[in-house]
Design a protein around this motif. Structure first.
Motif, short mmCIF file in Angstrom:
data_model
loop_
_atom_site.label_atom_id
_atom_site.label_comp_id
_atom_site.label_asym_id
_atom_site.label_seq_id
_atom_site.Cartn_x
_atom_site.Cartn_y
_atom_site.Cartn_z
N ALA A 1 0.86 -1.19 0.00
CA ALA A 1 0.00 0.00 0.00
C ALA A 1 0.90 1.24 0.00
O ALA A 1 2.09 1.15 0.29
CB ALA A 1 -0.94 0.01 1.20
N PHE A 2 0.32 2.39 -0.31
CA PHE A 2 1.13 3.60 -0.43
C PHE A 2 1.79 3.98 0.89
O PHE A 2 2.78 4.72 0.91
CB PHE A 2 0.27 4.77 -0.95
N LYS A 3 1.30 3.45 1.99
CA LYS A 3 1.85 3.79 3.30
C LYS A 3 3.35 3.46 3.40
O LYS A 3 4.08 4.10 4.15
CB LYS A 3 1.11 3.03 4.40
N ASP A 4 3.81 2.45 2.63
CA ASP A 4 5.22 2.08 2.68
C ASP A 4 6.14 3.23 2.25
O ASP A 4 7.27 3.33 2.70
CB ASP A 4 5.49 0.89 1.73
N GLY B 1 -5.78 -0.45 8.74
CA GLY B 1 -5.47 -1.65 7.98
C GLY B 1 -4.11 -1.65 7.30
O GLY B 1 -3.44 -2.68 7.24
N ASP B 2 -3.68 -0.51 6.79
CA ASP B 2 -2.43 -0.49 6.01
C ASP B 2 -1.26 0.17 6.73
O ASP B 2 -0.11 -0.21 6.55
CB ASP B 2 -2.66 0.20 4.66
N THR B 3 -1.55 1.17 7.57
CA THR B 3 -0.47 1.85 8.29
C THR B 3 0.28 0.87 9.18
O THR B 3 1.51 0.90 9.28
CB THR B 3 -1.03 3.01 9.14
N THR C 1 -9.51 8.91 0.19
CA THR C 1 -9.16 9.68 1.38
C THR C 1 -9.83 9.17 2.65
O THR C 1 -11.00 8.80 2.64
CB THR C 1 -9.54 11.17 1.14
N GLY C 2 -9.04 9.17 3.73
CA GLY C 2 -9.56 8.77 5.03
C GLY C 2 -9.21 9.80 6.08
O GLY C 2 -10.02 10.60 6.52
N ASN C 3 -7.94 9.84 6.44
CA ASN C 3 -7.47 10.74 7.48
C ASN C 3 -6.97 12.06 6.91
O ASN C 3 -6.38 12.87 7.60
CB ASN C 3 -6.35 10.05 8.28
N PHE C 4 -7.16 12.26 5.59
CA PHE C 4 -6.81 13.51 4.91
C PHE C 4 -5.30 13.76 4.86
O PHE C 4 -4.84 14.88 4.66
CB PHE C 4 -7.51 14.71 5.59
N GLY C 5 -4.50 12.69 5.04
CA GLY C 5 -3.05 12.87 5.02
C GLY C 5 -2.50 12.91 3.61
O GLY C 5 -1.78 13.85 3.23
N ASP C 6 -2.86 11.91 2.82
CA ASP C 6 -2.31 11.79 1.48
C ASP C 6 -2.71 13.00 0.62
O ASP C 6 -1.87 13.61 -0.04
CB ASP C 6 -2.84 10.49 0.85
N ILE C 7 -3.97 13.34 0.65
CA ILE C 7 -4.42 14.46 -0.20
C ILE C 7 -3.86 15.78 0.33
O ILE C 7 -3.61 16.71 -0.45
CB ILE C 7 -5.96 14.51 -0.31
N PRO D 1 -11.84 -0.53 3.69
CA PRO D 1 -11.71 -0.33 5.14
C PRO D 1 -10.66 0.71 5.54
O PRO D 1 -10.80 1.33 6.59
CB PRO D 1 -11.31 -1.72 5.65
N SER D 2 -9.65 0.93 4.71
CA SER D 2 -8.62 1.90 5.09
C SER D 2 -9.16 3.33 5.04
O SER D 2 -8.48 4.26 5.44
CB SER D 2 -7.41 1.78 4.18
N MET D 3 -10.36 3.48 4.49
CA MET D 3 -10.99 4.80 4.48
C MET D 3 -12.18 4.86 5.44
O MET D 3 -12.95 5.82 5.40
CB MET D 3 -11.48 5.13 3.06
N GLY E 1 -3.44 5.23 -7.06
CA GLY E 1 -3.68 3.81 -6.75
C GLY E 1 -3.03 3.54 -5.41
O GLY E 1 -1.81 3.48 -5.31
N THR E 2 -3.84 3.39 -4.36
CA THR E 2 -3.25 3.37 -3.02
C THR E 2 -2.93 1.98 -2.47
O THR E 2 -2.16 1.86 -1.54
CB THR E 2 -4.16 4.12 -2.01
N ALA E 3 -3.56 0.95 -3.03
CA ALA E 3 -3.25 -0.39 -2.52
C ALA E 3 -3.29 -1.44 -3.63
O ALA E 3 -3.97 -1.26 -4.65
CB ALA E 3 -4.24 -0.79 -1.42
C1 LIG Z 1 -4.57 4.91 4.40
C2 LIG Z 1 -5.24 4.62 3.11
C3 LIG Z 1 -6.06 5.57 2.47
C4 LIG Z 1 -6.40 6.90 3.10
O1 LIG Z 1 -5.29 7.75 3.18
P1 LIG Z 1 -5.33 9.02 4.17
O2 LIG Z 1 -3.95 9.58 4.13
O3 LIG Z 1 -5.68 8.48 5.51
O4 LIG Z 1 -6.38 9.95 3.64
C5 LIG Z 1 -6.58 5.24 1.23
N1 LIG Z 1 -6.33 4.04 0.65
C6 LIG Z 1 -5.55 3.12 1.24
C7 LIG Z 1 -5.35 1.82 0.55
C8 LIG Z 1 -4.98 3.37 2.47
O5 LIG Z 1 -4.20 2.45 3.05
#
Ligand SMILES: *Cc1c(COP(=O)(O)O)cnc(C)c1O
Length: 458
Positions: free
Chosen positions: A109-112, A141-143, A251-257, A303-305, A404-406
């Motif tokens: 996932a992009f968290k890496d 889930g991904d962090t 978007t979930g926690n508004f970090g990436d955007i 679920p990550s959102m 593409g985040t995951a």
């Molecule tokens: C964490 C995550 C998001 C949300 O990213 P935020 O920075 O929390 O907005 C979206 N997609 C995937 C797959 C994630 O792991």
């Protein structure tokens, strides 16, 4: 670089301090005191750089003087060595969309992309050299898996990962609970992601406990994560080679955007930043109506959102409210005491200049995955699918980059429902699939979690 808190501009912090603490002492989020804007010729110069070189340029601005530029470059090389692409990320044309694949790291996932760098920064900043650091992190889930992969087996660092019990995908859980060694503790909380995040934030604001365990955090409220994510907005803009682009971001926690928003502030010609949400549509509502009102988290196929308290939004508020720290504190206080706050029309209009937002429900998500599989023989994950759905708010799809985040394998049950296809396990995680999972299940009670941590580190 000097940093301040969104709730108090008069306090000043260094990069090292904000890196270790994650959350400001007043409960606010850290932000840089000023942000450099590149002019057109400076941006053109950046275009020629490799991903690592570009990352060195951008990140060093935020972490100097504590991290020397040459050391940073070596640190980045080391961080991205295990990625399954030459340039960390890749951008592809799939049908008529531009897909930015951010999921070629060790946990898919992009968290890496940010987390691998953070892992190495603890050593570079010598934060764990005298005293053991205890990192407490909440994950949707991904962090969690990204943090474990980045911090596994490091000396003088323990990692406590809180995930919502039974509310993440099986593969997400499996990756998280099998890679860890002795310094990793997985805790399934009987609650939601918001509960996990609240526990972590609460622990940070309890000074005595925070100091006692020498606590640190790697959630996206940690500014260093955002900084690492700015890089791919620049890099993919250069690859598309168009005058102006928009980005659609799950978007979930508004970090990436928010990293995209900072890229725009730094001079990158971004037209719109498009927020996609699932049924947890708090961000869609605040952007379209001005009302920020967290409800109960609804489990979804992405679920990550599944987030209702979108922490990094506070950083945007600080800008929208003309950097008025008092007003930010007041709104955050309203949120705490009344359960919501409302922005006026002028403030909402400011947000709408840069952002659009659209909610994509589970049924739409499934049909988007299905369509992509049928039309282009290409499998996307459910989070990415919401961004494709939301991108329709902008007319010219050619000028949009979809994040593409995951990797779809992380959500193979959903992919199977949408496409009837079985996916092959990616090689980064193949060795984990037969390993025994290790995690403890705890009640959603902060004292229980605190006692658990104290017991493990004693
Ligand atoms: C964490 C995550 C998001 C949300 O990213 P935020 O920075 O929390 O907005 C979206 N997609 C995937 C797959 C994630 O792991």
């Amino acid at each position: 670089m000097e940093y301040i808190s969104t709730r108090n501009k008069n306090l000043s912090f260094s990069f090292k301090e904000i890196f270790l603490r994650g959350l400001a002492p007043d409960g606010g989020l850290f932000i840089p005191k000023e942000i450099k804007t590149y002019d057109k010729s400076e941006i053109n110069k950046l275009q020629k750089l490799s991903y690592i070189e570009l990352a060195t340029e951008i990140i060093s601005y935020f972490c100097s003087p504590e991290i020397d530029k040459n050391n940073l470059k070596n640190l980045l090389k080391k961080s991205y060595k295990s990625f399954q692409t030459n340039e960390v990320i890749s951008i592809k044309k799939v049908g008529d969309i531009n897909l930015l694949e951010l999921y070629h790291g060790p946990t898919l996932a992009f968290k890496d992309i940010a987390m691998q760098v953070l892992g190495n920064m603890y050593e570079e900043l010598k934060l764990s050299s005298d005293k053991t650091i205890n990192i407490v992190v909440a994950t949707s889930g991904d962090t969690g898996s990204a943090a474990i992969a980045a911090l596994n087996n490091r000396s003088n660092i323990n990692v406590f990962v809180l995930h919502p019990h039974n509310k993440i995908s099986k593969i997400q859980r499996k990756i998280m609970t099998t890679i860890g060694s002795n310094n990793i503790y997985n805790i399934a909380i009987k609650g939601t992601f918001d509960d996990c995040q609240n526990i972590v934030k609460e622990m940070f604001s309890e000074n005595a406990f925070r100091e006692k365990i020498n606590m640190s955090g790697v959630n996206s409220i940690n500014w260093a994560r955002i900084v690492c994510q700015i890089v791919y907005y620049f890099y993919s803009y250069f690859k598309l080679d168009d005058e102006k682009v928009s980005f659609a971001v799950p978007t979930g926690n508004f970090g990436d955007i928010f990293a995209g928003y900072i890229a725009k502030k730094m001079g990158l010609p971004i037209e719109k930043l498009i927020v996609s949400t699932n049924e947890n549509d708090i961000l869609e509502k605040v952007i379209n109506t001005g009302e920020y009102k967290p409800g109960k988290v609804k489990p979804s196929l992405s679920p990550s959102m599944d987030v209702q308290i979108s922490s990094n939004f506070e950083r945007l508020l600080f800008d929208v409210l003309d950097e008025n720290d008092k007003k930010v504190s007041d709104l955050m206080n309203d949120l705490k005491t009344k359960g919501s706050f409302k922005l006026n029309e002028k403030q909402t209009a400011i947000i709408k200049k840069d952002f659009s937002a659209k909610k994509i429900n589970d049924q739409e998500t499934i049909s988007i995955i299905k369509k992509f599989s049928k039309d282009y023989n290409f499998i996307i994950d459910p989070h990415t699918a919401t961004a494709i759905g939301a991108s329709k708010v902008v007319k010219d799809i050619n000028k949009i980059i979809i994040l593409g985040t995951a990797h779809p394998y992380k959500f193979l049950e959903t992919i199977k429902i949408a496409t009837s296809q079985e996916l092959e396990v990616p090689k980064q995680i193949a060795h984990l699939m037969d390993k025994k999972e290790k995690y403890d299940i705890l009640d959603n009670k902060i004292t229980d979690i605190k006692n658990y941590i104290l017991e493990k580190i004693s």
